[in-house]
Scaffold this active site. Structure first.
Site, PDB file in Angstrom:
ATOM      1  N   GLY A  54      36.066  43.838  38.565  1.00 26.47           N
ATOM      2  CA  GLY A  54      37.068  43.637  37.534  1.00 26.47           C
ATOM      3  C   GLY A  54      37.279  44.776  36.558  1.00 26.47           C
TER       4      GLY A  54
ATOM      5  N   THR B 291      36.576  35.419  44.350  1.00 26.51           N
ATOM      6  CA  THR B 291      37.568  34.946  43.381  1.00 26.51           C
ATOM      7  C   THR B 291      38.646  34.308  44.215  1.00 26.51           C
ATOM      8  OG1 THR B 291      37.208  36.538  41.587  1.00 26.51           O
ATOM      9  CG2 THR B 291      39.482  35.929  41.992  1.00 26.51           C
TER      10      THR B 291
ATOM     11  N   THR C 213      41.332  40.684  43.483  1.00 27.38           N
ATOM     12  CA  THR C 213      39.912  40.339  43.465  1.00 27.38           C
ATOM     13  C   THR C 213      39.104  41.614  43.646  1.00 27.38           C
ATOM     14  OG1 THR C 213      38.155  39.088  44.551  1.00 27.38           O
ATOM     15  CG2 THR C 213      39.953  39.822  45.966  1.00 27.38           C
ATOM     16  N   GLY C 214      37.917  41.643  43.076  1.00 23.34           N
ATOM     17  CA  GLY C 214      37.076  42.827  43.200  1.00 23.34           C
ATOM     18  C   GLY C 214      36.369  43.131  41.896  1.00 23.34           C
TER      19      GLY C 214
ATOM     20  N   ARG D  75      31.150  38.386  29.057  1.00 21.48           N
ATOM     21  CA  ARG D  75      31.984  39.407  29.727  1.00 21.48           C
ATOM     22  C   ARG D  75      33.247  38.759  30.303  1.00 21.48           C
ATOM     23  NH1 ARG D  75      33.832  39.798  35.354  1.00 21.48           N
ATOM     24  NH2 ARG D  75      34.051  41.981  35.894  1.00 21.48           N
ATOM     25  N   VAL D  76      34.365  39.440  30.146  1.00 18.99           N
ATOM     26  CA  VAL D  76      35.613  38.960  30.736  1.00 18.99           C
ATOM     27  C   VAL D  76      36.083  39.985  31.761  1.00 18.99           C
ATOM     28  CG1 VAL D  76      38.022  38.382  30.265  1.00 18.99           C
ATOM     29  CG2 VAL D  76      36.248  37.672  28.656  1.00 18.99           C
ATOM     30  N   GLY D  77      36.429  39.509  32.947  1.00 17.72           N
ATOM     31  CA  GLY D  77      36.894  40.415  34.002  1.00 17.72           C
ATOM     32  C   GLY D  77      38.406  40.538  34.007  1.00 17.72           C
ATOM     33  N   ASP D  78      38.930  40.965  35.151  1.00 21.00           N
ATOM     34  CA  ASP D  78      40.371  41.202  35.260  1.00 21.00           C
ATOM     35  C   ASP D  78      41.172  39.925  35.516  1.00 21.00           C
ATOM     36  OD1 ASP D  78      38.982  41.159  37.815  1.00 21.00           O
ATOM     37  OD2 ASP D  78      40.938  41.560  38.718  1.00 21.00           O
TER      38      ASP D  78
END
Ligand code: ASP
Length: 341
Positions: free
Chosen positions: A261, A207, A258-259, A235-238
């Site tokens: 999420g 990211t 980053t990582g 899907r939605v991440g952080d």
């Protein structure tokens, strides 16, 4: 008695020093990251060269904005746009694939003075999602737009629109095909549906993000990503979630994460770092270290955060093997790091 107190203090200080996650660079106006990167054993000299050069040009683009009198938001957007255009990073071109074989992009941006923020999630045609996020912040009444509505909004705002195939690259396609093969084999060996395989290699993560402090003392942060390889479509991440992947508060600092999420959302990581700075009086380094190397690590969440505090001190914390990160000082001194502290 005083000697006991003194040695106790020395021990405490040493413990704090050992806990400090990364060096702290003073006088920074722009700091960036390019994800937790690949495992050291997978790293090739070519990739490392490409990543370091990409980070450097992103810094230069952002710094040029600041030198021309631009704001921290301008610097964050400019730096992230460069990384979105480079296939070495998992954002914009070179984004990872979903389990449906699509590239779905997420981004967010936030300003520390006004606490205004904008974000886009699951877009498939916006060439530079970070500019889409900024448009949401500045040109709409909302904070987060998703899917086709977000793509349509970006088009209406005159942002560059591309065919969804623009984002796909061969290495990312190979990565998803390897995962699908693993899944097919697991299915053959099991009578129950094993569910989608999560990334095993760091190269399946990644990211980009940026944090900046301008001449008016205003902080900004932004993050942009293709998400995690083989994430479910939709899907939605952080990264587009304000308070999880991105946060900026002029009273404390600007943060980009980053990582993995899901952990960053559940632990509200970027806001948690700001809260520890504001309410516990921790330094950026200690706050990031507590959240990334204690809370997240104990929970099994892999990842990292970069932090720029309101005095221009830049630091990072990561519980992974490395973190692609770099910063530039007011007078243009650049530092780029991958595995080294
Ligand atoms: N945090 C991103 C996500 O979960 C992925 C990454 O940082 O590599 O979507």
């Amino acid at each position: 008695m005083s000697r006991i107190l003194f040695s106790g203090m020395v021990l405490l200080t040493m413990a704090n020093l050992m806990q400090a996650a990364d060096v702290v660079v003073p006088d920074v106006v722009l700091g960036i990251h390019g994800g937790i990167g690949v495992d050291k054993k997978e790293m090739t000299p070519e990739l490392e060269k490409e990543v370091r050069a990409g980070l450097k040009s992103a810094l230069e683009a952002g710094h040029a904005k600041l030198k021309a009198g631009g704001t921290s938001l301008d610097a964050v957007e400019a730096a992230i746009r460069i990384m979105e255009d480079l296939p070495a990073f998992n954002a914009g071109k070179g984004a990872v694939f979903t389990n449906a074989g699509t590239n779905e992009l997420d981004a967010s941006i936030m300003e520390g003075k006004s606490k205004k923020a904008g974000a886009m999630a699951g877009v498939m045609t916006v060439k530079n999602p970070i500019s889409g996020a900024r448009a949401v912040m500045e040109k709409s009444k909302h904070v987060l737009l998703i899917g086709p509505g977000a793509d349509a909004f970006a088009k209406k705002q005159g942002l560059e629109i591309v065919d969804p195939s623009y984002f796909a690259t061969e290495p990312r396609r190979k990565a998803i095909e390897e995962i699908w093969k693993r899944e097919a084999e697991a299915r053959k060996q099991s009578s129950t549906e094993p569910g989608p395989a999560l990334p095993r290699k760091k190269s399946e993560y990644g990211t980009v993000g940026a944090v900046s402090l301008d001449a008016d003392g205003n902080l900004a942060a932004g993050t942009s990503t293709g998400g995690m390889t083989n994430k479910m479509a939709g899907r939605v991440g952080d990264s587009p979630i304000i308070g999880a992947g991105t946060y900026a508060d002029n009273e404390a600092g600007a943060i980009s994460c980053t990582g993995h999420g899901e952990f960053f959302i559940r632990y509200a990581v970027s806001h948690e770092i700001v809260a520890q700075m504001k309410y516990r009086g921790l330094s950026a380094a200690d706050a990031a270290d507590d959240v990334i190397n204690r809370q997240l690590k104990n929970a099994g969440g892999e990842g990292a955060a970069i932090v720029l505090d309101r005095s221009g001190r830049f630091t990072a914390a990561y519980n992974s093997e490395g973190l692609y990160r770099a910063c530039i000082t007011r007078d243009g001194k650049i530092s780029v790091r991958v595995y080294e502290n």
